[in-house]
Design a protein around this motif. Structure first.
Motif, PDB file in Angstrom:
ATOM      1  N   ARG A  98     -57.195  72.898  40.113  1.00 19.52           N
ATOM      2  CA  ARG A  98     -57.133  74.259  39.579  1.00 19.52           C
ATOM      3  C   ARG A  98     -55.787  74.533  38.912  1.00 19.52           C
ATOM      4  NH1 ARG A  98     -62.262  75.278  38.940  1.00 19.52           N
ATOM      5  NH2 ARG A  98     -63.406  75.902  40.819  1.00 19.52           N
ATOM      6  N   ILE A  99     -54.719  73.988  39.498  1.00 19.35           N
ATOM      7  CA  ILE A  99     -53.393  74.159  38.896  1.00 19.35           C
ATOM      8  C   ILE A  99     -53.359  73.508  37.520  1.00 19.35           C
ATOM      9  CG2 ILE A  99     -50.941  73.593  39.114  1.00 19.35           C
ATOM     10  CD1 ILE A  99     -51.425  73.554  42.179  1.00 19.35           C
ATOM     11  N   GLY A 100     -53.902  72.286  37.434  1.00 23.73           N
ATOM     12  CA  GLY A 100     -53.883  71.550  36.182  1.00 23.73           C
ATOM     13  C   GLY A 100     -54.729  72.156  35.088  1.00 23.73           C
ATOM     14  N   GLU A 101     -55.592  73.106  35.444  1.00 22.80           N
ATOM     15  CA  GLU A 101     -56.430  73.764  34.446  1.00 22.80           C
ATOM     16  C   GLU A 101     -55.768  75.014  33.864  1.00 22.80           C
ATOM     17  OE1 GLU A 101     -60.777  72.470  36.331  1.00 22.80           O
ATOM     18  OE2 GLU A 101     -59.933  74.456  36.748  1.00 22.80           O
ATOM     19  N   GLN A 102     -54.605  75.391  34.397  1.00 22.61           N
ATOM     20  CA  GLN A 102     -53.917  76.598  33.943  1.00 22.61           C
ATOM     21  C   GLN A 102     -52.629  76.234  33.204  1.00 22.61           C
ATOM     22  OE1 GLN A 102     -53.556  79.608  37.052  1.00 22.61           O
ATOM     23  NE2 GLN A 102     -55.102  78.535  38.272  1.00 22.61           N
ATOM     24  N   SER A 103     -52.323  77.016  32.178  1.00 15.04           N
ATOM     25  CA  SER A 103     -51.104  76.761  31.413  1.00 15.04           C
ATOM     26  C   SER A 103     -49.852  76.988  32.263  1.00 15.04           C
ATOM     27  CB  SER A 103     -51.054  77.675  30.178  1.00 15.04           C
ATOM     28  OG  SER A 103     -52.122  77.368  29.312  1.00 15.04           O
ATOM     29  N   ARG A 104     -49.879  78.029  33.086  1.00 15.69           N
ATOM     30  CA  ARG A 104     -48.734  78.291  33.957  1.00 15.69           C
ATOM     31  C   ARG A 104     -49.265  78.888  35.264  1.00 15.69           C
ATOM     32  NH1 ARG A 104     -43.382  78.346  33.487  1.00 15.69           N
ATOM     33  NH2 ARG A 104     -43.484  78.001  31.247  1.00 15.69           N
ATOM     34  N   ALA A 105     -49.482  78.023  36.232  1.00 18.44           N
ATOM     35  CA  ALA A 105     -50.029  78.466  37.511  1.00 18.44           C
ATOM     36  C   ALA A 105     -48.933  79.104  38.356  1.00 18.44           C
ATOM     37  CB  ALA A 105     -50.624  77.276  38.254  1.00 18.44           C
ATOM     38  N   PRO A 106     -49.286  80.076  39.192  1.00 17.15           N
ATOM     39  CA  PRO A 106     -48.290  80.662  40.102  1.00 17.15           C
ATOM     40  C   PRO A 106     -47.689  79.590  41.011  1.00 17.15           C
ATOM     41  CG  PRO A 106     -50.347  81.917  40.125  1.00 17.15           C
ATOM     42  CD  PRO A 106     -50.618  80.660  39.358  1.00 17.15           C
ATOM     43  N   THR A 107     -46.422  79.744  41.347  1.00 16.51           N
ATOM     44  CA  THR A 107     -45.731  78.769  42.192  1.00 16.51           C
ATOM     45  C   THR A 107     -46.427  78.597  43.537  1.00 16.51           C
ATOM     46  OG1 THR A 107     -43.645  79.373  41.140  1.00 16.51           O
ATOM     47  CG2 THR A 107     -43.517  78.161  43.225  1.00 16.51           C
ATOM     48  N   ALA A 108     -47.080  79.655  43.995  1.00 11.91           N
ATOM     49  CA  ALA A 108     -47.748  79.584  45.293  1.00 11.91           C
ATOM     50  C   ALA A 108     -48.861  78.546  45.317  1.00 11.91           C
ATOM     51  CB  ALA A 108     -48.311  80.954  45.664  1.00 11.91           C
ATOM     52  N   MET A 109     -49.450  78.252  44.167  1.00 12.38           N
ATOM     53  CA  MET A 109     -50.572  77.315  44.166  1.00 12.38           C
ATOM     54  C   MET A 109     -50.143  75.879  44.475  1.00 12.38           C
ATOM     55  SD  MET A 109     -53.172  78.668  41.201  1.00 12.38           S
ATOM     56  CE  MET A 109     -54.423  77.450  41.657  1.00 12.38           C
ATOM     57  N   PRO A 110     -49.127  75.314  43.785  1.00 16.05           N
ATOM     58  CA  PRO A 110     -48.698  73.965  44.183  1.00 16.05           C
ATOM     59  C   PRO A 110     -48.143  73.913  45.598  1.00 16.05           C
ATOM     60  CG  PRO A 110     -47.230  74.862  42.494  1.00 16.05           C
ATOM     61  CD  PRO A 110     -48.423  75.761  42.567  1.00 16.05           C
ATOM     62  N   VAL A 111     -47.523  75.007  46.044  1.00 16.29           N
ATOM     63  CA  VAL A 111     -47.063  75.040  47.437  1.00 16.29           C
ATOM     64  C   VAL A 111     -48.254  74.970  48.377  1.00 16.29           C
ATOM     65  CG1 VAL A 111     -45.924  76.440  49.197  1.00 16.29           C
ATOM     66  CG2 VAL A 111     -44.930  76.269  46.911  1.00 16.29           C
ATOM     67  N   ALA A 112     -49.329  75.713  48.053  1.00 16.46           N
ATOM     68  CA  ALA A 112     -50.534  75.693  48.884  1.00 16.46           C
ATOM     69  C   ALA A 112     -51.160  74.301  48.908  1.00 16.46           C
ATOM     70  CB  ALA A 112     -51.535  76.721  48.371  1.00 16.46           C
ATOM     71  N   ALA A 113     -51.192  73.656  47.736  1.00 13.83           N
ATOM     72  CA  ALA A 113     -51.725  72.286  47.701  1.00 13.83           C
ATOM     73  C   ALA A 113     -50.895  71.368  48.586  1.00 13.83           C
ATOM     74  CB  ALA A 113     -51.735  71.770  46.266  1.00 13.83           C
ATOM     75  N   GLY A 114     -49.570  71.507  48.525  1.00  7.31           N
ATOM     76  CA  GLY A 114     -48.707  70.698  49.367  1.00  7.31           C
ATOM     77  C   GLY A 114     -48.906  70.981  50.845  1.00  7.31           C
TER      78      GLY A 114
END
Length: 518
Positions: A256-272
């Motif tokens: 989902r992050i990779g599908e957005q031009s600028r994803a909120p920082t919370a998303m990669p943190v959530a994935a981690g």
């Protein structure tokens, strides 16, 4: 690492319509044939599943000696055979993802309220959870030393062994022991956790499949209807179910992050965080993290990555350094999330970092089903034939881990250089999990589920390389956990080593073949 070519169909309905004339099995026959196999296994579990107290009720020797009679061994053989056959046949006829989910649930249902099949491990989980819930250190002593009240249900091999799992799972096991109040209650809760892990995999799998251009129906069928899921993840209540579910969820968030031009920082943190929690169950899941970072690279950093024919030369203008720079933001957020999640659970539970020293605890099992172990066993057999004694298994296992490290780095670097395309990155994550199975020092049948879901969602062709090993692994254990590899140590080690040599020669000759025109 080239990505297999795109499937011809964008939807399961298109795929189903195309293969309809060639169907050999009706969906109903597949569904109810597998259900018949599951019912047979449930009947066998009632009498020969993993019970308390521990008792080796069925082994290869007892079966061939006739001490088990005919009904139980035949029921196990026919039941697991029907499940495997239905799963393989279903690949040709699965009409929709919904049908796959419902069928997989039907196959698992008869096993939910019966003794575990294929392993006594869940009894060890309960004792390890009891230790933590009682304020003891499960990493410092085995179930026998901590005074577990259910010790007689634990297999003798593991009664003196400290917990080899991460702190996340031990917290879950402690809650199960505390809330369950008895061995039966603890097993019921742990089985519920395993079911939740499988459900989480099923919910997140379509995100990966759609991003990789794989029919969702086929991906769901491969990942959820595999006999290993019903027999080992759900009936056996193995913690691998929750590990895989969290890892797939982490990858889905990365997609989902990779599908957005600028994803909120919370998303990669959530994935981690999700991937960190998965590694906190079994450290194996950590190999997914570097590929999840590649999946999460924003589209602007990979202008040609979504083209099906992208290659290393297509986006040479970006350069490897440019791609590395694009990884910094998602890498920092994901790694930070994973480390924070692991540290929080480790210290909040009072376990600290002591669990890191116990990661090799499962290495006590020496079976030819692990490739490096088989090579070491073969070397010992050959040495003894020439009067040379020694134990080369530890050396072979060490070489296997070194090989694994090199393979993982090669997979990741190849994925980076050729994109990074999120489809290739998801596929690379599946290959990384598969490599940990192949080159790891120990192999149990349920380990084959580690790469199953991710590869099911990202492989376009060559699924036989996924189906055949999983089908064989499904039949390796007898109802109460006796592994047939124990009865074929020398033969299995020699066969495994010879098979690897044959594959190596074949691959070498293929690579040296004449170059194809064009």
């Amino acid at each position: 690492m080239p990505l297999p070519s795109r499937a011809r169909h964008d939807t399961p309905e298109d795929a189903a319509a195309d293969v309809a004339p060639a169907r050999r099995f009706a969906p109903a026959l597949v569904r109810f044939g597998g259900l018949a196999g599951s019912l047979l296994l449930a009947a066998v579990a009632w009498q020969h599943g993993a019970r308390s107290p521990w008792e080796s009720t069925m082994t290869a020797a007892s079966v061939f000696a006739g001490r088990e009679g005919v009904i139980a061994p035949l029921g196990w053989l026919v039941g697991i055979g029907l499940l495997i056959t239905a799963w393989v046949a279903g690949l040709r006829v699965v009409p929709s993802a919904r049908w796959a989910w419902v069928t997989a649930a039907l196959w698992a249902l008869p096993l939910l309220a019966l003794p575990p099949l294929g392993s006594y491990d869940v009894h060890s989980y309960a004792c390890q959870g009891y230790a933590l819930s009682a304020g003891l250190d499960p990493y410092g002593a085995g179930p026998q030393q901590v005074g577990c009240p259910w010790l007689d249900a634990v297999a003798p091999t593991w009664r003196d062994s400290p917990a080899p799992y991460g702190p996340v799972f031990l917290v879950v096991a402690a809650a199960a022991a505390k809330l369950g109040g008895s061995l039966t209650g603890a097993i019921a809760i742990l089985r519920g956790v395993a079911v939740a892990g499988v459900v989480l995999t099923g919910v997140c799998l379509p995100v990966l499949a759609r991003r990789c251009g794989v029919p969702t129906a086929r991906a769901a069928w491969l990942a959820l209807a595999c006999p290993l899921v019903a027999v080992h993840l759900i009936s056996g209540a193995h913690n691998d179910a929750l590990m895989v579910g969290l890892a797939v969820a982490g990858l889905a968030v990365a997609v989902r992050i990779g599908e957005q031009s600028r994803a909120p920082t919370a998303m990669p943190v959530a994935a981690g965080v999700l991937l960190g929690l998965a590694a906190g169950i079994k450290i194996t899941a950590v190999v997914v993290l570097p590929f999840a970072v590649l999946v999460a690279v924003p589209p602007r950093a990979r202008p040609d990555a979504d083209r099906a024919d992208v290659g290393a030369d297509d986006d040479a203008d970006i350069g490897v350094l440019g791609r590395l720079a694009a990884l910094v933001r998602p890498a920092v957020a994901m790694v930070g999330g994973a480390v924070a999640a692991l540290a929080a659970v480790s210290f909040a539970s009072g376990l600290g970092l002591g669990w890191l020293a116990n990661l090799a605890g499962s290495g006590a099992s020496v079976q030819w089903t692990s490739l490096p172990t088989a090579v070491g066993m073969t070397a010992d057999l050959v040495g003894r034939a020439f009067g040379v004694s020694g134990d080369t298994v530890p050396v072979a296992r060490g070489c296997g881990l070194v090989t694994l490290a090199m393979v993982l780095v090669a997979f990741w670097w190849r994925t980076l250089r050729t994109g990074p395309d999120p489809r290739r990155a998801v596929y690379g994550a599946g290959l990384a999990l598969a490599a940990t199975v192949v080159f790891g020092p120990v192999f149990h049948p349920w380990y084959a589920t580690w790469p199953l879901a991710v590869l099911a969602a990202s492989m376009h062709r060559g699924t036989r390389w996924l189906v055949v090993p999983c089908a064989v692994a499904s039949a390796l254990c007898l109802p109460d956990g006796y592994n047939l590899a124990l009865a074929t140590k020398a033969q299995g080690a020699l066969a495994m080593t010879a098979g690897v040599l044959v594959l190596a020669v074949w691959a070498h000759r293929r690579d040296r073949g004449p170059a194809r025109p064009g």
